[in-house]
Design a protein around this motif. Sequence first.
Motif, short mmCIF file in Angstrom:
data_model
loop_
_atom_site.label_atom_id
_atom_site.label_comp_id
_atom_site.label_asym_id
_atom_site.label_seq_id
_atom_site.Cartn_x
_atom_site.Cartn_y
_atom_site.Cartn_z
N MET A 4 68.68 12.59 -32.81
CA MET A 4 69.40 13.54 -31.66
C MET A 4 68.95 14.98 -31.69
N ARG A 5 68.31 15.26 -32.86
CA ARG A 5 67.75 16.65 -32.84
C ARG A 5 66.64 16.83 -31.62
N GLY A 6 66.10 15.78 -31.48
CA GLY A 6 65.00 15.96 -30.03
C GLY A 6 65.88 15.56 -28.78
N CYS A 7 67.26 15.85 -28.59
CA CYS A 7 67.99 15.69 -27.47
C CYS A 7 69.04 16.78 -27.23
N GLU A 8 69.15 17.81 -28.16
CA GLU A 8 69.90 18.81 -28.04
C GLU A 8 69.36 19.97 -27.08
N MET A 9 70.49 20.58 -26.40
CA MET A 9 70.05 21.68 -25.52
C MET A 9 69.65 22.90 -26.40
N MET A 10 68.79 23.52 -25.81
CA MET A 10 68.07 24.82 -26.72
C MET A 10 67.63 25.63 -25.68
N ARG A 11 67.84 26.89 -26.22
CA ARG A 11 67.19 27.94 -25.11
C ARG A 11 65.88 28.06 -25.43
N TRP A 12 65.06 28.14 -26.62
CA TRP A 12 63.75 28.54 -26.62
C TRP A 12 63.05 27.33 -27.74
N GLY A 13 61.83 27.08 -27.61
CA GLY A 13 61.41 26.25 -28.78
C GLY A 13 59.76 26.29 -28.67
N ILE A 14 59.22 25.71 -29.75
CA ILE A 14 57.72 25.75 -29.84
C ILE A 14 57.47 24.47 -30.59
N ILE A 15 56.34 23.63 -30.12
CA ILE A 15 55.97 22.46 -30.85
C ILE A 15 54.64 22.60 -31.07
N ALA A 16 53.91 22.33 -32.00
CA ALA A 16 52.33 22.29 -32.13
C ALA A 16 51.96 21.08 -33.24
N THR A 17 50.69 20.68 -32.74
CA THR A 17 50.12 19.76 -33.53
C THR A 17 49.57 20.23 -34.92
N TRP A 18 49.46 19.23 -35.96
CA TRP A 18 49.06 19.50 -37.13
C TRP A 18 49.86 20.36 -38.13
N TYR A 19 49.64 19.91 -39.29
CA TYR A 19 50.57 20.57 -40.52
C TYR A 19 50.04 22.00 -40.54
N PHE A 20 48.73 22.18 -40.16
CA PHE A 20 48.07 23.50 -40.50
C PHE A 20 48.58 24.61 -39.51
N SER A 21 49.56 24.31 -38.66
CA SER A 21 49.88 25.25 -37.35
C SER A 21 51.47 25.72 -37.92
N LYS A 22 51.84 25.38 -39.18
CA LYS A 22 53.24 26.05 -39.56
C LYS A 22 53.27 27.30 -39.62
N GLU A 23 52.44 28.17 -40.12
CA GLU A 23 52.69 29.46 -40.23
C GLU A 23 52.73 30.25 -38.96
N GLY A 24 51.80 29.56 -37.98
CA GLY A 24 51.51 30.32 -36.68
C GLY A 24 52.91 29.97 -35.88
N VAL A 25 53.53 28.69 -35.98
CA VAL A 25 54.72 28.30 -35.51
C VAL A 25 55.90 29.24 -35.80
N ARG A 26 55.65 29.61 -37.28
CA ARG A 26 56.85 30.48 -37.96
C ARG A 26 56.77 31.79 -37.11
#
Length: 325
Positions: A4-26
Amino acid sequence: MNMMRGCEMMRWGIIATWYFSKEGVRLAANLLSEGKTADEAVKVAIHDVENNPRYKSVGYGGLPNEEGVCEFDAGWMNGNTLSFGAVGAARDIKNVIDVVKKLSDEEVNVFLVANGAEKYAHVEGFEKRNMLTKKAKDEFLARQLLMKNVDLTPYDGHDTVSMVGVDSNQTVISATSTSGLFMKKTGRVGDSPIIGSGYYADSEVGGAAATGLGEEIMKGCLSYEVVRLMEEGCSPMEACAQAPKRFENKLMRKRGTVSSMSLMAMNREGQWGVATNVEFTFVVATQQHPLKTYVDQVLNQNLVIEEVEDVSKWMMQEEHQLEGE
């Protein structure tokens, strides 16, 4: 995992491929939480990957083509205007994502390749740099020796960093950056800079991006197809499930084989979805979903998504990807 987390209403967000993008996404999530634009957040996130020499498939440290030269592909799309910028087979540019973002502001001449992309970048003042690291050169030389005795296909770890970001104004940005296949033919361009294949964004709907074998993804224009399905009412998870499945079925009918493909999407409300036919890691953060890394894979014909606490498995693979090691 609670889907259900993929279906919640949210104001902003970011999604990225691969584990190595974690710090950038942070870093990007922090900016988005402060009300900064998706433009700024996505650029900062991709910079973090491009500038880290540890990662072999993006930016500085990326593995070279058959001549030992690094060539980069990248794309950027602004969903407010449908403007995009792209480069293919570009050399000696420190951050190709900056170049494609700049190109997306132009009215024409927005997709440049090889010498044309490099000339534009240097005239516009973007930093020129030899992107081949000693480590990448050593791997290239080792692969050359190995290929004299073993029949090898190109290195299959072509892990494009692809991102979709949505800010509090519901602006959607989709972007990609990669050095492409290791030992690829000089001038080879994959799906990453191809609008509709490697990435697509429409702020009235959402955005999508892909990673995998570009020659396969380009046959189906999969990022556009995911956004189209979202526009017709599908959730991001439903769209990511339907688009590649239909296409894989068609490939099997026509060609008898299917190569690696992974997709991710986020709509303008920050709902997200993913799909893959291999093992695929991704990172997501939204206003109501704390930063997390996941792995998704197909098990018993079902897509299984699990949270990842320890990414050492993939870090070790990154260090030992040469066949024969």
